[in-house]
Design an enzyme around this catalytic site. Structure first.
Site, PDB file in Angstrom:
ATOM      1  N   GLU A  35      -6.534   7.005  -0.902  1.00  0.00           N
ATOM      2  CA  GLU A  35      -6.375   5.796  -0.093  1.00  0.00           C
ATOM      3  C   GLU A  35      -7.004   4.601  -0.790  1.00  0.00           C
ATOM      4  O   GLU A  35      -6.442   3.501  -0.788  1.00  0.00           O
ATOM      5  CB  GLU A  35      -6.984   5.997   1.293  1.00  0.00           C
TER       6      GLU A  35
ATOM      7  N   HIS B 292       0.834  -1.206   0.000  1.00  0.00           N
ATOM      8  CA  HIS B 292       0.000   0.000   0.000  1.00  0.00           C
ATOM      9  C   HIS B 292       0.868   1.255   0.000  1.00  0.00           C
ATOM     10  O   HIS B 292       0.606   2.215  -0.741  1.00  0.00           O
ATOM     11  CB  HIS B 292      -0.913  -0.013   1.226  1.00  0.00           C
ATOM     12  N   GLU B 293       1.899   1.267   0.836  1.00  0.00           N
ATOM     13  CA  GLU B 293       2.767   2.443   0.894  1.00  0.00           C
ATOM     14  C   GLU B 293       3.567   2.605  -0.397  1.00  0.00           C
ATOM     15  O   GLU B 293       3.783   3.728  -0.863  1.00  0.00           O
ATOM     16  CB  GLU B 293       3.703   2.353   2.104  1.00  0.00           C
TER      17      GLU B 293
ATOM     18  N   HIS C 167       1.451   4.379  -2.881  1.00  0.00           N
ATOM     19  CA  HIS C 167       1.468   5.837  -2.762  1.00  0.00           C
ATOM     20  C   HIS C 167       2.655   6.421  -3.527  1.00  0.00           C
ATOM     21  O   HIS C 167       2.538   7.458  -4.184  1.00  0.00           O
ATOM     22  CB  HIS C 167       1.547   6.253  -1.295  1.00  0.00           C
TER      23      HIS C 167
END
Length: 291
Positions: free
Chosen positions: A211, A140-141, A144
């Site tokens: 998100e 997930h990071e 980003h």
């Protein structure tokens, strides 16, 4: 998963420009109120310096806010290897890896571009998550970073703090001039009230949809959307049970709100920079069903 699968979102670059321009305009306006034309010029110079500082140093400020320490392959071999393997799947350069000394499980990414990015996890995350869940969080990071929205998040966090400081500066030195060339304390109070509100609006202006996008791209990087969904549920529970002392301006960078333990559940969703975790989990389950 190849590097060109997700082109750089131009909208994020536009938002960064708008945020910086907004800060410049605000500082100039306060300068005008405090010192007329010369004050506006000083405000412009101050804003230019702040923008440069935020671009080059905001990630370091975020790491300090979380008390994070950079680690290498020798200090955290399993974590480093996991980040390295997943970033290759995402087609990204190797980010800096950091660990924050917090019991609450959480993580964030920061940096001005993929070549100067940081992935940070807390000690609580490393202890409480399974390997697959940890992979989901790291993916997930990395998403980003892949989406290039960590600069936008970092600048927004730094700007919020900067605007609050400017408002305090205006209150301390007095705001504006009245017709008799005396300080106008009412205007200073108004700036003190409006400044933090503007900071909050800037935080909320960064779309919470980032998100959902990071969850979707992270699920593709890891190949395990249900593992990320499981991690999000445990992260939410951990954030509500284990307080974390961190600046509210840096909180939006985390995968779940690290200040959830201090939030009022009935109204927090209306003042949150994160979408409801149950909606994120539902979206990931839909993704898993499409596999």
């Amino acid at each position: 998963f190849v590097q060109d699968d997700y082109p750089v979102p131009t909208m994020n670059n536009i938002k960064v420009f708008v945020l910086m321009a907004g800060l410049t305009g605000l500082v100039m306006a306060i300068g005008q109120l405090l010192g007329g034309g010369s004050g506006a010029i000083m405000g412009l110079l101050m804003a230019a310096a702040m923008n440069l500082f935020m671009y080059w140093g905001s990630s370091s400020m975020v790491l300090r806010s979380y008390g994070a320490q950079v680690v290498n392959a020798q200090q955290a071999p399993e974590l480093y290897e996991m980040v390295d393997r997943l970033r290759q799947r995402a087609g990204l350069p190797m980010p800096i890896v950091a660990i924050a000394p917090h019991e609450q499980p959480n993580a964030f990414a920061t940096g001005r571009n993929p070549e100067n990015s940081v992935v940070c996890v807390t000690e609580g995350l490393l202890r409480l998550m399974s390997r697959e869940e940890l992979e989901g969080v790291i993916a997930h990071e990395l998403a980003h970073i892949k989406n290039r929205d960590m600069l936008l998040q970092t600048i927004a966090a730094t700007m919020a703090g900067a605007i609050g400081n400017i408002a305090q500066f205006a209150m301390f030195f007095g705001g504006g001039r009245d017709d008799e060339d005396h300080a106008n304390p009412l205007l200073a109070i108004l700036i003190m009230i409006i400044g933090p509100i503007i900071a909050m609006v800037i935080q909320f202006a960064i779309s919470r949809q980032r998100e959902f996008k990071a969850d979707a791209v992270g699920a593709e990087i890891s190949g395990k959307p249900l593992a990320l969904a499981s991690a999000l549920g445990r992260l939410e529970m951990g954030a509500r049970r284990i307080p974390m002392q961190v600046s509210p301006n840096a909180a939006p960078l985390a995968i779940v709100n690290p200040l959830a333990a201090f939030s009022l559940r009935g109204v927090s969703k209306w003042f949150s920079t994160h979408p409801p975790t149950e909606e994120r989990i539902a979206a990931l389950r839909q993704i898993a069903g499409a596999y």
